[in-house]
Design a protein around this motif. Structure first.
Motif, PDB file in Angstrom:
ATOM      1  N   ASN A   1       0.873  -1.280  -0.092  1.00 27.22           N
ATOM      2  CA  ASN A   1       0.054   0.056  -0.249  1.00 27.22           C
ATOM      3  C   ASN A   1       0.983   1.461   0.174  1.00 27.22           C
ATOM      4  O   ASN A   1       1.616   1.518   1.085  1.00 27.22           O
ATOM      5  N   THR A   2       0.918   1.987  -1.359  1.00 28.77           N
ATOM      6  CA  THR A   2       1.847   3.228  -1.204  1.00 28.77           C
ATOM      7  C   THR A   2       0.761   4.324  -1.075  1.00 28.77           C
ATOM      8  O   THR A   2       1.790   5.509  -1.377  1.00 28.77           O
ATOM      9  N   SER A   3       0.056   4.313  -0.647  1.00 26.65           N
ATOM     10  CA  SER A   3      -0.912   5.538  -0.393  1.00 26.65           C
ATOM     11  C   SER A   3      -0.083   6.538   0.569  1.00 26.65           C
ATOM     12  O   SER A   3       0.621   5.874   1.370  1.00 26.65           O
ATOM     13  N   PRO A   4       0.084   7.659   0.686  1.00 28.83           N
ATOM     14  CA  PRO A   4       0.878   8.731   1.436  1.00 28.83           C
ATOM     15  C   PRO A   4       0.323   8.388   2.935  1.00 28.83           C
ATOM     16  O   PRO A   4      -0.706   8.197   3.306  1.00 28.83           O
ATOM     17  N   GLU A   5       1.290   8.281   3.693  1.00 30.39           N
ATOM     18  CA  GLU A   5       1.228   8.119   5.030  1.00 30.39           C
ATOM     19  C   GLU A   5       1.441   9.608   5.760  1.00 30.39           C
ATOM     20  O   GLU A   5       2.476  10.189   5.740  1.00 30.39           O
ATOM     21  N   PRO A   6       0.191  10.203   6.123  1.00 33.11           N
ATOM     22  CA  PRO A   6       0.430  11.751   6.454  1.00 33.11           C
ATOM     23  C   PRO A   6       1.404  11.852   7.663  1.00 33.11           C
ATOM     24  O   PRO A   6       2.241  13.079   7.534  1.00 33.11           O
ATOM     25  N   ALA A   7       1.648  10.997   8.643  1.00 35.95           N
ATOM     26  CA  ALA A   7       2.357  11.311   9.626  1.00 35.95           C
ATOM     27  C   ALA A   7       4.070  11.214   9.224  1.00 35.95           C
ATOM     28  O   ALA A   7       4.772  12.154   9.616  1.00 35.95           O
ATOM     29  N   GLY A   8       4.267  10.446   8.191  1.00 34.08           N
ATOM     30  CA  GLY A   8       5.603  10.410   7.464  1.00 34.08           C
ATOM     31  C   GLY A   8       5.965  11.606   6.849  1.00 34.08           C
ATOM     32  O   GLY A   8       7.033  12.240   7.038  1.00 34.08           O
ATOM     33  N   HIS A   9       4.714  12.313   5.993  1.00 30.14           N
ATOM     34  CA  HIS A   9       5.144  13.443   5.371  1.00 30.14           C
ATOM     35  C   HIS A   9       5.250  14.760   6.450  1.00 30.14           C
ATOM     36  O   HIS A   9       6.131  15.528   6.240  1.00 30.14           O
ATOM     37  N   ALA A  10       4.313  14.757   7.180  1.00 25.20           N
ATOM     38  CA  ALA A  10       4.515  15.915   8.264  1.00 25.20           C
ATOM     39  C   ALA A  10       5.690  15.885   9.091  1.00 25.20           C
ATOM     40  O   ALA A  10       6.274  16.787   9.359  1.00 25.20           O
ATOM     41  N   GLY A  11       6.078  14.424   9.380  1.00 24.83           N
ATOM     42  CA  GLY A  11       7.272  14.423  10.163  1.00 24.83           C
ATOM     43  C   GLY A  11       8.449  14.822   9.430  1.00 24.83           C
ATOM     44  O   GLY A  11       9.435  15.653  10.088  1.00 24.83           O
TER      45      GLY A  11
ATOM     46  N   ARG B   1      15.467  24.925   5.327  1.00 22.83           N
ATOM     47  CA  ARG B   1      13.966  25.179   4.981  1.00 22.83           C
ATOM     48  C   ARG B   1      14.003  24.796   3.511  1.00 22.83           C
ATOM     49  O   ARG B   1      13.309  24.021   2.915  1.00 22.83           O
ATOM     50  N   GLY B   2      14.840  25.315   2.996  1.00 22.54           N
ATOM     51  CA  GLY B   2      14.758  25.336   1.353  1.00 22.54           C
ATOM     52  C   GLY B   2      15.232  24.161   0.902  1.00 22.54           C
ATOM     53  O   GLY B   2      14.983  23.545   0.081  1.00 22.54           O
ATOM     54  N   TRP B   3      16.471  23.480   1.627  1.00 22.32           N
ATOM     55  CA  TRP B   3      16.825  22.282   1.303  1.00 22.32           C
ATOM     56  C   TRP B   3      16.163  21.285   1.638  1.00 22.32           C
ATOM     57  O   TRP B   3      16.045  20.288   1.025  1.00 22.32           O
ATOM     58  N   ALA B   4      15.180  21.254   2.749  1.00 23.14           N
ATOM     59  CA  ALA B   4      14.078  20.313   2.978  1.00 23.14           C
ATOM     60  C   ALA B   4      13.074  20.329   1.910  1.00 23.14           C
ATOM     61  O   ALA B   4      12.854  19.525   1.511  1.00 23.14           O
ATOM     62  N   ARG B   5      12.550  21.460   1.381  1.00 28.79           N
ATOM     63  CA  ARG B   5      11.770  21.501  -0.041  1.00 28.79           C
ATOM     64  C   ARG B   5      12.508  20.563  -1.217  1.00 28.79           C
ATOM     65  O   ARG B   5      11.697  19.835  -1.976  1.00 28.79           O
ATOM     66  N   HIS B   6      13.694  20.995  -1.351  1.00 23.96           N
ATOM     67  CA  HIS B   6      14.382  20.396  -2.390  1.00 23.96           C
ATOM     68  C   HIS B   6      14.599  18.962  -2.429  1.00 23.96           C
ATOM     69  O   HIS B   6      14.181  18.313  -3.140  1.00 23.96           O
ATOM     70  N   VAL B   7      14.855  18.423  -1.197  1.00 26.04           N
ATOM     71  CA  VAL B   7      14.957  16.800  -0.803  1.00 26.04           C
ATOM     72  C   VAL B   7      13.459  16.120  -0.843  1.00 26.04           C
ATOM     73  O   VAL B   7      13.472  15.279  -1.501  1.00 26.04           O
ATOM     74  N   TYR B   8      12.540  16.902  -0.559  1.00 21.40           N
ATOM     75  CA  TYR B   8      11.306  16.174  -0.458  1.00 21.40           C
ATOM     76  C   TYR B   8      10.797  16.162  -2.148  1.00 21.40           C
ATOM     77  O   TYR B   8      10.293  15.078  -2.260  1.00 21.40           O
ATOM     78  N   ALA B   9      11.017  17.291  -2.728  1.00 25.27           N
ATOM     79  CA  ALA B   9      10.580  17.180  -4.289  1.00 25.27           C
ATOM     80  C   ALA B   9      11.275  16.090  -4.909  1.00 25.27           C
ATOM     81  O   ALA B   9      10.741  15.118  -5.689  1.00 25.27           O
ATOM     82  N   ARG B  10      12.467  15.679  -4.722  1.00 26.87           N
ATOM     83  CA  ARG B  10      13.545  14.773  -5.410  1.00 26.87           C
ATOM     84  C   ARG B  10      12.916  13.441  -4.979  1.00 26.87           C
ATOM     85  O   ARG B  10      12.827  12.645  -5.771  1.00 26.87           O
ATOM     86  N   LEU B  11      12.552  13.127  -3.685  1.00 24.45           N
ATOM     87  CA  LEU B  11      12.138  11.712  -3.114  1.00 24.45           C
ATOM     88  C   LEU B  11      10.769  11.547  -3.210  1.00 24.45           C
ATOM     89  O   LEU B  11      10.558  10.355  -3.063  1.00 24.45           O
ATOM     90  N   THR B  12       9.810  12.490  -3.338  1.00 24.45           N
ATOM     91  CA  THR B  12       8.542  12.041  -3.500  1.00 24.45           C
ATOM     92  C   THR B  12       7.855  12.165  -4.970  1.00 24.45           C
ATOM     93  O   THR B  12       6.638  12.311  -4.787  1.00 24.45           O
ATOM     94  N   ALA B  13       8.694  12.607  -5.911  1.00 22.60           N
ATOM     95  CA  ALA B  13       8.097  12.525  -7.124  1.00 22.60           C
ATOM     96  C   ALA B  13       7.171  11.709  -7.520  1.00 22.60           C
ATOM     97  O   ALA B  13       6.279  12.005  -8.126  1.00 22.60           O
ATOM     98  N   PRO B  14       7.378  10.438  -7.163  1.00 24.94           N
ATOM     99  CA  PRO B  14       6.261   9.310  -7.611  1.00 24.94           C
ATOM    100  C   PRO B  14       4.946   9.394  -6.779  1.00 24.94           C
ATOM    101  O   PRO B  14       4.181   8.678  -7.147  1.00 24.94           O
ATOM    102  N   VAL B  15       5.103  10.047  -5.648  1.00 25.69           N
ATOM    103  CA  VAL B  15       3.963  10.026  -4.527  1.00 25.69           C
ATOM    104  C   VAL B  15       2.995  11.187  -4.983  1.00 25.69           C
ATOM    105  O   VAL B  15       3.522  12.177  -4.925  1.00 25.69           O
ATOM    106  N   ALA B  16       1.738  10.611  -4.767  1.00 29.32           N
ATOM    107  CA  ALA B  16       0.594  11.473  -5.289  1.00 29.32           C
ATOM    108  C   ALA B  16       0.322  12.204  -3.812  1.00 29.32           C
ATOM    109  O   ALA B  16      -0.266  11.475  -3.066  1.00 29.32           O
ATOM    110  N   VAL B  17       0.643  13.382  -3.362  1.00 29.04           N
ATOM    111  CA  VAL B  17       0.404  13.964  -2.022  1.00 29.04           C
ATOM    112  C   VAL B  17      -0.639  15.211  -2.569  1.00 29.04           C
ATOM    113  O   VAL B  17      -0.509  15.776  -3.532  1.00 29.04           O
TER     114      VAL B  17
END
Length: 612
Positions: free
Chosen positions: A183-193, A596-612
């Motif tokens: 089940n690859t649907s987004p886990e909200p706690a993981g994304h918020a964390g 904070r900008g680096w966090a957005r950058h990493v998140y964008a790279r690692l979550t590209a396949p995930v629909a959020v």
């Protein structure tokens, strides 16, 4: 050090072997020295393994490994090292066990055969394992069962996915994804964390179907499905036991030195060379000194950056002076802008879950691999155990000051609401939450470690995902539970730093970043046995067991320039380089600078396949 994957179909429709094969193929860098697969005769169990040979380099140490008992077979896949395997082997041999290898894996399996799940209490090391118990009568239906387990600190990763029919476990999130059926649907706690702390906090991942296995626990699974995980040694429990220990005050420096020498000796156990990461800090230099004392001439590696040469950020001169001081076989590897070009894709491909960190470990383990090392010691954990972070001082002070204000939580919420329009313009987001969160150790720690504050997440993730994530995560409740029952601020902070920042960021990053270069990274200062010996000393005399006491364990003494050097972070120009690379690739520029900008950058790279 290896990687493994396993499936147990406790329902009616067993999986085939293909899922495990795909998972192991995705982890080939974790184990370039060999691979193996095993399937149970009933077809319900499949195990796969990738091997990085460190102890018993022969085929006798290969996995999956089987042991036949009078009642039936046992099979294991295992990732990590058991440092007390020789001592355990002697006891097993005295009780009649006959070994066919010199591997720690066989010791682990034969110890389980004798003691069952309680065997995990006897292991010293970093480990995650999956044992299939096919002995007659094992399991709810008498047809066998599986035991999963993970070391007390969670040094070695273990992830589990259970769909109610099949349990799948693996050393990486990406390996479970390679299996399919998750089940690859987004886990909200993981994304918020991730945005709250800069890492995905355990037990969550980015996916609803995948959880991190709890450290210091074992879990039995049979035809009736998974039982509740059982604790055998958790870090908060070990710290609570230390506070309850009798208040005896030996020669603290001598006791600390003896405990540190013991853990370093244990972590030098290997059938290959063991090196040391040597920076200009007290942690790594103390380890180099102790390793030289315990094991003779050691190999050391220092990472430097051409961009820092001749500046105060260059750690190379002090590290090289320390290497000469202790007579290590030293190698300095400098990285330049041109050499780094092209490594960005490798870096992000290796990152198992999004993280703000890992760059330095990725590069220094690459340097170790270039030097021909398969095992290196890291000083990670020194700040958590010996109180080296500013949080050990600042968090209790803030909590004491704010808690003296009656009704501070209510007042804080009102103040934050009243000044909401000023946040980001004339007031920082953390300042806005100072009164609301600062009155407890848990809240003050959240303020200290937070990247984005909880009330900022709706504009980062969107209100729905942020609201659901915070509800599932319950960050204050999580932190409060970690420190529950601990009476001293020093040990509360040790628990919080060890079970959150260190476990979910530093240890996890050390694992994937080192495995990307097929290097085993060992952490002598992250050792449950060391904690058992040092924590009672901390409880009795917290001001005496600090980083200076750790450094005094070195023989000969640390060079003055290192012993008295103020604590600094490991500075690297690589984030700027990565940002430049992304810009050259045509990626959209990051609107927000800094972490904070680096966090957005990493998140964008690692979550590209995930629909959020």
């Amino acid at each position: 050090m290896c990687g493994f994957a396993t499936t147990f179909s406790y329902g009616e429709r067993p999986d085939g072997p293909e899922a495990v094969l795909r998972a192991c193929d995705s982890m080939r860098l974790r184990g370039p020295d060999g691979s193996g697969e095993w399937a149970s005769p009933c077809g319900r169990v499949h195990m796969g393994h990738r091997r990085l040979a460190i102890i018993d380099l022969s085929a006798g140490g290969a996995q999956p490994m089987a042991v036949e008992t009078p009642a039936g077979p046992l099979e294991v896949v295992f990732n990590g090292e058991i440092y007390n395997h020789a001592e355990l082997r002697r006891g097993l041999e005295a009780r009649g066990h006959a070994f066919r290898s010199t591997s720690d894996t066989e010791v682990l399996l034969r110890l389980y055969a004798e003691h069952g799940p309680a065997f995990a209490e006897r292991l010293r090391g970093m480990f995650a394992f999956s044992i299939w118990d096919g002995r007659d009568g094992a399991g709810a239906d008498g047809r066998g069962g599986m035991l999963l387990g993970r070391d007390p600190y969670g040094i070695k990763p273990l992830y589990v996915a259970d769909d109610g029919r099949t349990l799948r476990a693996a050393s990486q999130v990406t390996a479970l994804l390679a299996m399919g059926g998750i089940n690859t649907s987004p886990e909200p706690a993981g994304h918020a964390g991730f945005f709250l702390w800069g890492h995905v906090p355990e037990p969550f991942t980015l996916y609803r179907g995948i959880r991190a296995f709890p450290p210091g626990h074992t879990q039995w699974i049979d035809a009736d499905g998974p039982r509740a995980p059982q604790a055998f040694a958790t870090i908060p429990d070990l710290l609570r036991a230390a506070e309850a220990a009798p208040d005896h005050r030996p020669d603290t420096d001598a006791a600390v030195r003896e405990a540190l020498l013991d853990t370093v000796r244990a972590h030098l156990v290997a059938d290959v060379d063991v090196g040391v990461f040597l920076s200009a800090g007290r942690d790594s230099t103390t380890l180099a000194a102790l390793a030289t004392e315990a094991g003779g001439r050691v190999r050391s590696v220092t990472l430097g950056f051409d961009a820092f040469a001749g500046t105060e950020n260059d750690e190379v001169p002090l590290a090289e002076a320390a290497a000469r001081h202790y007579g290590t076989d030293h190698r300095t590897v400098r990285v330049g802008r041109e050499e780094f070009a092209g490594l960005a894709d490798d870096f992000f491909a290796a990152m198992d879950q999004p993280s703000m960190d890992g760059l330095n470990t990725f590069l220094v383990t690459r340097a170790a691999a270039q030097a021909g090392l398969k095992v290196v010691l890291s000083g990670l954990g020194g700040d958590e155990l010996f109180g080296g972070y500013p949080s050990f001082r600042d968090v209790p002070r803030l909590a004491a000051a704010v808690s003296a204000v009656p009704g501070h939580r209510v007042i804080g919420r009102v103040l934050r609401a009243a000044t909401a329009g000023l946040v980001g313009r004339v007031a920082s987001p953390k300042a806005a939450g100072l009164v609301e969160y600062g009155g407890t150790v848990a809240g003050a720690y959240l303020l200290r470690r937070a990247l984005f504050m909880p009330y900022e997440l709706d504009r980062v993730l969107g209100p729905d995902l942020a609201r659901a994530g915070l509800a599932d995560l319950d960050p204050l409740g999580m932190l409060t539970e970690t420190a529950r029952g601990l009476e001293t601020d020093r040990l509360r902070l040790t628990a919080l730093e060890s079970c959150h920042y260190m476990r979910s960021q530093l240890l996890r990053d050390s694992d994937w970043a080192s495995m990307a270069h097929s290097v085993e990274l060992r952490v002598p200062l992250v050792d449950a046995e060391l904690l058992r010996r040092v924590a009672p000393l901390i409880a009795a005399s917290p001001t005496c067991v600090d980083k200076a006491a750790m450094a005094r364990a070195a023989r000969p003494a640390l060079p003055d320039a290192i012993a008295h050097r103020p604590k600094t972070g490991f500075t690297t120009p690589v984030r700027d380089w990565l940002a430049e690379d992304e810009a050259a690739r045509g990626a959209a520029p990051v609107a927000e600078r800094g972490l904070r900008g680096w966090a957005r950058h990493v998140y964008a790279r690692l979550t590209a396949p995930v629909a959020v």
